[in-house]
Design a protein around this motif. Sequence first.
Motif, PDB file in Angstrom:
ATOM      1  N   GLN A 251       0.910  -1.181  -0.052  1.00  0.00           N
ATOM      2  CA  GLN A 251      -0.099  -0.117  -0.035  1.00  0.00           C
ATOM      3  C   GLN A 251       0.717   1.332   0.094  1.00  0.00           C
ATOM      4  O   GLN A 251       1.958   1.157   0.704  1.00  0.00           O
ATOM      5  CB  GLN A 251      -0.894   0.029   1.028  1.00  0.00           C
ATOM      6  N   SER A 252       0.525   2.014  -1.059  1.00  0.00           N
ATOM      7  CA  SER A 252       1.213   3.384  -0.994  1.00  0.00           C
ATOM      8  C   SER A 252       1.279   4.262   0.136  1.00  0.00           C
ATOM      9  O   SER A 252       0.214   4.454   0.698  1.00  0.00           O
ATOM     10  CB  SER A 252       1.353   4.106  -2.271  1.00  0.00           C
ATOM     11  N   LYS A 253       2.375   5.105   0.247  1.00  0.00           N
ATOM     12  CA  LYS A 253       1.930   6.345   0.991  1.00  0.00           C
ATOM     13  C   LYS A 253       2.396   7.674   0.225  1.00  0.00           C
ATOM     14  O   LYS A 253       3.254   7.795  -0.463  1.00  0.00           O
ATOM     15  CB  LYS A 253       3.225   6.373   2.193  1.00  0.00           C
ATOM     16  N   LEU A 254       1.502   8.763   0.584  1.00  0.00           N
ATOM     17  CA  LEU A 254       1.678   9.794  -0.375  1.00  0.00           C
ATOM     18  C   LEU A 254       2.002  11.052   0.559  1.00  0.00           C
ATOM     19  O   LEU A 254       1.631  11.141   1.604  1.00  0.00           O
ATOM     20  CB  LEU A 254       0.273  10.023  -1.063  1.00  0.00           C
ATOM     21  N   ASP A 255       2.934  11.868  -0.058  1.00  0.00           N
ATOM     22  CA  ASP A 255       3.334  12.984   0.431  1.00  0.00           C
ATOM     23  C   ASP A 255       2.394  14.117   0.458  1.00  0.00           C
ATOM     24  O   ASP A 255       1.901  14.350  -0.717  1.00  0.00           O
ATOM     25  CB  ASP A 255       4.672  13.392  -0.198  1.00  0.00           C
ATOM     26  N   MET A 256       2.064  14.940   1.235  1.00  0.00           N
ATOM     27  CA  MET A 256       0.967  15.966   1.289  1.00  0.00           C
ATOM     28  C   MET A 256       1.296  17.117   0.680  1.00  0.00           C
ATOM     29  O   MET A 256       0.401  17.845  -0.073  1.00  0.00           O
ATOM     30  CB  MET A 256       0.350  16.163   2.768  1.00  0.00           C
ATOM     31  N   ALA A 257       2.694  17.375   0.570  1.00  0.00           N
ATOM     32  CA  ALA A 257       3.314  18.492  -0.016  1.00  0.00           C
ATOM     33  C   ALA A 257       3.116  18.476  -1.623  1.00  0.00           C
ATOM     34  O   ALA A 257       2.917  19.490  -2.277  1.00  0.00           O
ATOM     35  CB  ALA A 257       4.416  18.970   0.607  1.00  0.00           C
ATOM     36  N   ILE A 262       5.652   8.280  -1.994  1.00  0.00           N
ATOM     37  CA  ILE A 262       7.274   8.578  -1.763  1.00  0.00           C
ATOM     38  C   ILE A 262       7.312   7.344  -0.913  1.00  0.00           C
ATOM     39  O   ILE A 262       8.637   7.084  -0.553  1.00  0.00           O
ATOM     40  CB  ILE A 262       7.231   9.748  -0.843  1.00  0.00           C
ATOM     41  N   GLY A 263       6.575   6.095  -0.598  1.00  0.00           N
ATOM     42  CA  GLY A 263       7.050   5.018  -0.160  1.00  0.00           C
ATOM     43  C   GLY A 263       5.725   4.079  -0.170  1.00  0.00           C
ATOM     44  O   GLY A 263       4.710   4.255  -0.714  1.00  0.00           O
ATOM     45  N   MET A 264       5.968   2.886   0.278  1.00  0.00           N
ATOM     46  CA  MET A 264       5.039   1.508   0.167  1.00  0.00           C
ATOM     47  C   MET A 264       5.365   0.963   1.539  1.00  0.00           C
ATOM     48  O   MET A 264       6.306   1.041   2.275  1.00  0.00           O
ATOM     49  CB  MET A 264       5.269   0.648  -0.849  1.00  0.00           C
ATOM     50  N   GLU A 265       4.263   0.150   1.965  1.00  0.00           N
ATOM     51  CA  GLU A 265       4.351  -0.529   3.308  1.00  0.00           C
ATOM     52  C   GLU A 265       4.032  -2.120   2.816  1.00  0.00           C
ATOM     53  O   GLU A 265       2.944  -2.228   2.061  1.00  0.00           O
ATOM     54  CB  GLU A 265       3.139  -0.086   4.070  1.00  0.00           C
ATOM     55  N   ALA A 266       4.618  -2.906   3.307  1.00  0.00           N
ATOM     56  CA  ALA A 266       4.671  -4.201   2.893  1.00  0.00           C
ATOM     57  C   ALA A 266       3.612  -4.941   4.043  1.00  0.00           C
ATOM     58  O   ALA A 266       4.114  -4.665   5.229  1.00  0.00           O
ATOM     59  CB  ALA A 266       5.888  -5.069   2.710  1.00  0.00           C
ATOM     60  N   LEU A 267       2.661  -5.542   3.438  1.00  0.00           N
ATOM     61  CA  LEU A 267       1.537  -5.942   4.644  1.00  0.00           C
ATOM     62  C   LEU A 267       1.486  -7.760   4.039  1.00  0.00           C
ATOM     63  O   LEU A 267       1.283  -8.025   2.798  1.00  0.00           O
ATOM     64  CB  LEU A 267       0.393  -5.677   4.079  1.00  0.00           C
ATOM     65  N   LEU A 268       1.427  -8.286   5.213  1.00  0.00           N
ATOM     66  CA  LEU A 268       1.680  -9.971   5.105  1.00  0.00           C
ATOM     67  C   LEU A 268       0.081 -10.289   4.865  1.00  0.00           C
ATOM     68  O   LEU A 268      -0.783  -9.988   5.632  1.00  0.00           O
ATOM     69  CB  LEU A 268       2.279 -10.618   6.282  1.00  0.00           C
ATOM     70  N   GLY A 464      -3.901   5.083   2.737  1.00  0.00           N
ATOM     71  CA  GLY A 464      -5.404   4.783   3.033  1.00  0.00           C
ATOM     72  C   GLY A 464      -6.108   4.394   1.775  1.00  0.00           C
ATOM     73  O   GLY A 464      -5.367   4.194   0.556  1.00  0.00           O
ATOM     74  N   PHE A 465      -7.272   3.804   1.849  1.00  0.00           N
ATOM     75  CA  PHE A 465      -8.236   3.105   0.878  1.00  0.00           C
ATOM     76  C   PHE A 465      -8.495   4.453  -0.216  1.00  0.00           C
ATOM     77  O   PHE A 465      -8.717   4.052  -1.285  1.00  0.00           O
ATOM     78  CB  PHE A 465      -9.379   2.672   1.241  1.00  0.00           C
ATOM     79  N   TYR A 466      -8.346   5.648   0.045  1.00  0.00           N
ATOM     80  CA  TYR A 466      -8.605   6.912  -0.833  1.00  0.00           C
ATOM     81  C   TYR A 466      -7.303   6.895  -1.948  1.00  0.00           C
ATOM     82  O   TYR A 466      -8.025   7.078  -2.991  1.00  0.00           O
ATOM     83  CB  TYR A 466      -8.378   8.029  -0.028  1.00  0.00           C
ATOM     84  N   MET A 467      -6.381   6.385  -1.785  1.00  0.00           N
ATOM     85  CA  MET A 467      -5.381   5.918  -2.889  1.00  0.00           C
ATOM     86  C   MET A 467      -5.470   4.614  -3.369  1.00  0.00           C
ATOM     87  O   MET A 467      -6.133   4.501  -4.740  1.00  0.00           O
ATOM     88  CB  MET A 467      -3.870   6.001  -2.457  1.00  0.00           C
ATOM     89  N   HIS A 468      -5.335   3.653  -2.856  1.00  0.00           N
ATOM     90  CA  HIS A 468      -5.836   2.344  -3.301  1.00  0.00           C
ATOM     91  C   HIS A 468      -5.527   1.436  -2.020  1.00  0.00           C
ATOM     92  O   HIS A 468      -4.880   1.291  -0.890  1.00  0.00           O
ATOM     93  CB  HIS A 468      -5.052   1.809  -4.218  1.00  0.00           C
ATOM     94  N   GLU A 469      -6.237   0.120  -2.124  1.00  0.00           N
ATOM     95  CA  GLU A 469      -6.172  -0.810  -1.059  1.00  0.00           C
ATOM     96  C   GLU A 469      -4.919  -1.497  -1.262  1.00  0.00           C
ATOM     97  O   GLU A 469      -4.243  -1.402  -2.133  1.00  0.00           O
ATOM     98  CB  GLU A 469      -7.325  -1.945  -1.151  1.00  0.00           C
ATOM     99  N   PRO A 470      -4.760  -2.224  -0.272  1.00  0.00           N
ATOM    100  CA  PRO A 470      -3.379  -2.942  -0.382  1.00  0.00           C
ATOM    101  C   PRO A 470      -3.509  -4.033  -1.410  1.00  0.00           C
ATOM    102  O   PRO A 470      -4.487  -4.722  -1.616  1.00  0.00           O
ATOM    103  CB  PRO A 470      -3.210  -3.864   0.970  1.00  0.00           C
ATOM    104  N   GLN A 471      -2.576  -4.113  -2.228  1.00  0.00           N
ATOM    105  CA  GLN A 471      -2.384  -5.090  -3.779  1.00  0.00           C
ATOM    106  C   GLN A 471      -1.234  -5.777  -3.578  1.00  0.00           C
ATOM    107  O   GLN A 471      -0.097  -5.512  -3.258  1.00  0.00           O
ATOM    108  CB  GLN A 471      -2.422  -3.874  -4.770  1.00  0.00           C
ATOM    109  N   PRO A 472      -1.365  -7.015  -4.357  1.00  0.00           N
ATOM    110  CA  PRO A 472      -0.085  -7.737  -4.749  1.00  0.00           C
ATOM    111  C   PRO A 472       0.713  -7.057  -5.429  1.00  0.00           C
ATOM    112  O   PRO A 472       0.331  -6.016  -5.987  1.00  0.00           O
ATOM    113  CB  PRO A 472      -0.943  -9.042  -5.097  1.00  0.00           C
ATOM    114  N   ALA A 473       2.150  -7.658  -5.589  1.00  0.00           N
ATOM    115  CA  ALA A 473       3.040  -6.638  -6.176  1.00  0.00           C
ATOM    116  C   ALA A 473       2.560  -6.401  -7.717  1.00  0.00           C
ATOM    117  O   ALA A 473       2.911  -5.429  -8.277  1.00  0.00           O
ATOM    118  CB  ALA A 473       4.389  -7.687  -6.129  1.00  0.00           C
TER     119      ALA A 473
END
Length: 490
Positions: A251-257, A262-268, A464-473
């Motif tokens: 799932q991606s992380k977005l920079d507000m500015a 700017i990053g991803m979180e890996a979820l098992l 969060g889900f506003y950008m997209h849900e966690p997705q496989p690679a």
Amino acid sequence: MAAAAALRHTYYWRAVLVSIVALAVLTLLGRLSWKLRRAQARVLEERLDHARRAEYLAFHDNLTGLPNRAYFSRLLTKGMQHARRYDKRLTLLFLDLDRFKAINDSLGHDAGDELLREVSRRLGRAVRESDTVARLGGDEFVILLPEITEPNQITQVADKILASVSTPFTLVGQEFRITVSIGIARYPADGEDEQTLMKHADVAMYHAKEEGKNNAQYYSEQLKTDSLERLALESSLRKALERQEFLLYYQSKLDMATGRVIGMEALLRWQHPELGLILPKQFIPLAEENGLIVPIGRWVIYTACRQNVAWQKAGFPALSMAVNLSARQFLDDGLLRDIKGALQASGMAPELLEVEITESMIMQDMPKAVRVLQELRDIGVRIAIDDFGTGYSSLSKLQAFPLDTIKIDGSFIHDLLDNAGDRSLTEAIIDLGKNLGLTVVAEGVESAAHVEYLRRHACDQIQGFYMHEPQPADEAVLSLAKWFDNESTI
């Protein structure tokens, strides 16, 4: 006459001499007999003491002095026979300390032993003299409550035990807290023999752990069904890693500015061959208990690092990669070695890796937490505190930890627009992060209204889900391409 008198005189003195000698011999024999009897009595007493000591050791725990498993088995069987004969009831409590292994591993076995001794003393003070407290081994205890069967009475006893154990301990000059999970089974409703009653109390205890620990749960038939399913799941879990059934979602992380990723979180996730996709909350607690979380967590770190480098080679910018650490993994002595190995094997820059921990993990053993986090910082890895606001850390203590990021728990963001309390807490966390020089990330962002509110209050990043849900690679890479190709903004 004179000769006869002389002869009588001689016989007389010979008789006297013989008498004296005989008396001396008898006296000596008497003394020897008395000493012999004393020696025999002493040997007998020593044998009796040895027998009593052997019997005590055979039926008592040598660390706490409590009845051991063998003795408790006799007491429970005898208690059930008495209850059966006189139509009585009794209650069995099965206790297991929460996170004892972490304290034992971090402070050493001597401190762990002292903790067990103090727990045994507290348990003894929390119940009646007619009740029996025993130690089964390790950090497992049982308590037999004769003639206590009313739920309100049982609950009162359990609450008293929970309160007693949770009072802070002082070990090696430091203050620690530990809790206990309690399973409750009643005779004869939950079992009419020792083995069944013990098993059902154990099942209830594991349910207490699944309910968040530090609580007491009663046995029920539904728990038995759940326990069988749990055993089946555990059996499958042990084979899942070697069968390559685990996978990572991103799932991606977005920079507000800038509005850029700017990053991803890996979820098992666990792709079970029969049950389908299983979420972490269904199997992570189980993996924590049986120790499988360490090799699973190692696989997560290696896989996430390799995926990060693969995306860079595919032409994407260097993004941060966040991985979650479990409590047991965080305290494992091989954590630093695993992270260094993953970075070296993948070629990923250390500053791109961010490990996420929770408040409860670092507050459990502050000195060790500070040491581990500093070691991670020394090799360049970034550190985030996840789900902030749901734990029990104080803001003053938070400054003691080498942190880079603070993540606001999604439960506060979900009702942000309708709940004044959540808004106040969210704003306070943002202000705290700014004052400590930390990057503030809001999780659980689901709407444009959330985004606008967080932007106004200077939140740094959102997820969060506003950008997209966690997705496989394979799906996440398409989302990344879309964001970067379209220069998407929020």
